[in-house]
Enzyme design. Structure first.
Site, PDB file in Angstrom:
ATOM      1  N   ALA A  81      41.163  30.918  43.159  1.00 59.52           N
ATOM      2  CA  ALA A  81      40.119  30.998  42.133  1.00 59.52           C
ATOM      3  C   ALA A  81      38.750  30.866  42.781  1.00 59.52           C
ATOM      4  O   ALA A  81      38.580  30.136  43.758  1.00 59.52           O
ATOM      5  CB  ALA A  81      40.312  29.910  41.081  1.00 59.52           C
ATOM      6  N   GLU A 114      52.000  35.864  42.541  1.00 61.03           N
ATOM      7  CA  GLU A 114      52.124  36.427  41.199  1.00 61.03           C
ATOM      8  C   GLU A 114      50.747  36.431  40.571  1.00 61.03           C
ATOM      9  O   GLU A 114      49.943  35.525  40.800  1.00 61.03           O
ATOM     10  CB  GLU A 114      53.081  35.600  40.335  1.00 61.03           C
ATOM     11  CG  GLU A 114      54.513  35.845  40.675  1.00 61.03           C
ATOM     12  CD  GLU A 114      55.476  35.174  39.722  1.00 61.03           C
ATOM     13  OE1 GLU A 114      56.651  35.569  39.741  1.00 61.03           O
ATOM     14  OE2 GLU A 114      55.080  34.260  38.972  1.00 61.03           O
ATOM     15  N   ASN A 119      44.696  41.473  35.607  1.00 58.70           N
ATOM     16  CA  ASN A 119      43.717  40.638  36.308  1.00 58.70           C
ATOM     17  C   ASN A 119      42.954  41.516  37.304  1.00 58.70           C
ATOM     18  O   ASN A 119      43.561  42.223  38.104  1.00 58.70           O
ATOM     19  CB  ASN A 119      44.452  39.503  37.026  1.00 58.70           C
ATOM     20  CG  ASN A 119      43.516  38.494  37.657  1.00 58.70           C
ATOM     21  OD1 ASN A 119      42.471  38.841  38.191  1.00 58.70           O
ATOM     22  ND2 ASN A 119      43.924  37.238  37.602  1.00 58.70           N
ATOM     23  N   TYR A 125      44.116  42.219  46.049  1.00 63.59           N
ATOM     24  CA  TYR A 125      45.430  42.032  46.668  1.00 63.59           C
ATOM     25  C   TYR A 125      45.942  43.344  47.250  1.00 63.59           C
ATOM     26  O   TYR A 125      46.462  43.376  48.367  1.00 63.59           O
ATOM     27  CB  TYR A 125      46.429  41.467  45.653  1.00 63.59           C
ATOM     28  CG  TYR A 125      46.039  40.110  45.116  1.00 63.59           C
ATOM     29  CD1 TYR A 125      45.578  39.103  45.968  1.00 63.59           C
ATOM     30  CD2 TYR A 125      46.115  39.824  43.761  1.00 63.59           C
ATOM     31  CE1 TYR A 125      45.211  37.868  45.473  1.00 63.59           C
ATOM     32  CE2 TYR A 125      45.750  38.583  43.265  1.00 63.59           C
ATOM     33  CZ  TYR A 125      45.296  37.614  44.126  1.00 63.59           C
ATOM     34  OH  TYR A 125      44.941  36.382  43.641  1.00 63.59           O
TER      35      TYR A 125
END
Length: 159
Positions: A81, A114, A119, A125
């Protein structure tokens, strides 16, 4: 991806960082999708073998963090985050690269994570070499009753 405008350094985190980590998590995840962990979940996992907390600091302020776990020859990115006001500055990528490199240095052969379907971090990623390997239907539960799928991504890493 934009570059980091201010010097951000990464360092290992510990339980003394939990207040700042929870602030980042609350701002980054909120309660819209059911992604955030509770303070007790974070505090409970930190002392476990193979668990690592890394914080991104700018001066005295924590602006992001990653939480991961390694077991045998695999590592899982449990949480990543960054404060929303600091999105798209490269801090998330810095934390992700650090996770992969620490895993590789530890002899891990596969890393995975995950993420909630939809998102925006999915692009980060994918750019970092993670590929989709699975889907967990209705994994995240929002407070309003909505459910969201979790996508599983993985990457093979070799020393």
């Amino acid at each position: 991806m934009a570059t980091i405008e201010h010097p951000v350094c990464l360092r290992p985190g510990d339980s003394s960082d939990l207040d700042a980590v929870m602030k980042v998590m609350t701002e980054a995840f909120g309660d819209r999708y059911g992604e955030a962990w509770t303070r007790s979940q974070c505090a409970g996992i930190l002392p476990m073998l193979g668990v690592s907390l890394v914080v991104a600091r700018e001066g005295e302020n924590i602006v992001g963090f990653s939480l991961s776990r390694s077991v045998a020859d695999e590592s899982e990115l449990l949480l990543l985050a960054v404060l929303p006001s600091r999105h798209r500055e490269g801090i998330g990528g810095l934390l992700l690269d650090n996770f992969v490199e620490r895993s590789r240095s530890a002899g891990v052969t596969r890393v995975h994570l995950e993420v909630r379907d939809g998102n925006p971090a999915i692009e980060m990623y994918r750019t970092a070499g993670f590929r989709p390997v699975g889907r967990r239907r209705n994994y995240y539960h929002a407070p309003d009753g909505r459910r969201f799928d979790a996508l599983t991504f993985a990457q093979d890493v070799f020393s």
